[in-house]
Design a protein around this motif. Structure first.
Motif: not given
Length: 277
Positions: A72-94
């Motif tokens: 669960d912590d690693l899932a939180d990391d993934l979302i946080s990293i995506a938000a920080a690197v690509v802040p304008n992306a409203q949603s992501i594909n994984i």
């Protein structure tokens, strides 16, 4: 490669592709560095208009050391990293490979508003009635979690690549040696491998929650996977209500040749839900 803070940790990442493209986040398997992803696959996605974000999971590669975490912590990391690197992306594909698929599923459960689609590659729901990894896969995984000399560490990594390769995608000895040496030189972190294994075995089960994932999903499984057999793919596709694709001759290992083949399924899958500005 650049790094970025997320929470209390620092993560090494790589972002390629057009700056306004939809984002595909690549989530790695246990102990893997971001270098595990075939350039052929990343290039195919980027050439098709996607921003491709890969990163070193905590405790792997050049990202921060960490203790006492779960998937669960690693899932939180993934979302946080995506938000920080690509802040304008409203949603992501994984795209999640192996343990990365288990992380991706948890991201889909925990952040349904942020995850547009999931592609699960050689992964598992973790349901208890599924086939078990081969003894060679288990012993090989344990062997790379032990700190040893450089020659021995490289030999163990090559042996695990050999065990994990399917008959149709056998790793050339020279290629396997080059990969093992390059990864050792970039970051040798067997203790992190051990903690990744602990995170997988000690995390809560979510197999009975997967029907709650409502985004588009695709399951790709290998015909000769020594960790997660074809029944794992059948199980995942059934629980997610999505298509299952079997890669004949593949094992639990990535290669440039396999990357080209995977791109033929992944590019059109991610393109289905592409955002039109």
């Amino acid at each position: 490669m650049p790094s970025i803070p997320a929470g209390d940790l620092e993560f090494e990442y790589c972002l390629i592709g057009p700056p306004n493209g939809d984002v595909v986040v690549l989530s790695t398997g246990f102990g893997d560095q971001l270098t595990v992803w075939p350039i052929s696959l990343q290039s195919a996605l980027a050439d098709s208009g996607f921003q491709v974000l890969s990163f070193d999971t905590r405790d792997a590669g050049l990202s921060s050391e960490s203790h006492g975490y779960r998937l669960d912590d690693l899932a939180d990391d993934l979302i946080s990293i995506a938000a920080a690197v690509v802040p304008n992306a409203q949603s992501i594909n994984i795209l999640g490979y192996s343990m990365g698929g288990q992380i991706a599923m948890r991201a889909g459960l925990r952040y349904p508003e942020r995850v547009r689609s999931l592609a699960l590659l050689f992964s598992t729901s973790g349901a208890p009635d599924l086939s078990k990894p081969s003894w060679a896969a288990i012993s090989g995984s344990i062997s790379i979690s032990e700190r040893v000399s450089r020659p021995e560490a490289i030999n163990r990594r090559i042996e695990l690549m050999r065990v994990a390769s399917g008959p149709g995608f056998q790793a050339d000895e020279r290629v396997a040696s080059a990969i093992a040496n390059a990864d050792f030189d970039r970051a040798y972190r067997p203790e992190g491998v051990a903690r990744h294994l602990e995170a997988m075995t000690q995390s809560r089960s979510v197999y009975d929650e997967l029907s709650r994932i409502s985004c588009s999903c695709l399951v790709i499984q290998a015909s000769h996977d020594c960790f997660f057999g074809e029944d794992h793919g059948d199980d995942l596709a059934r629980r997610l209500g999505c298509e299952l694709k079997i890669v004949n001759g593949a094992g639990h290992n990535l290669s440039e040749e396999l990357g080209n083949l995977l791109a033929r399924s992944l590019v059109p899958f991610f393109a289905i839900d592409r955002v039109v500005e």
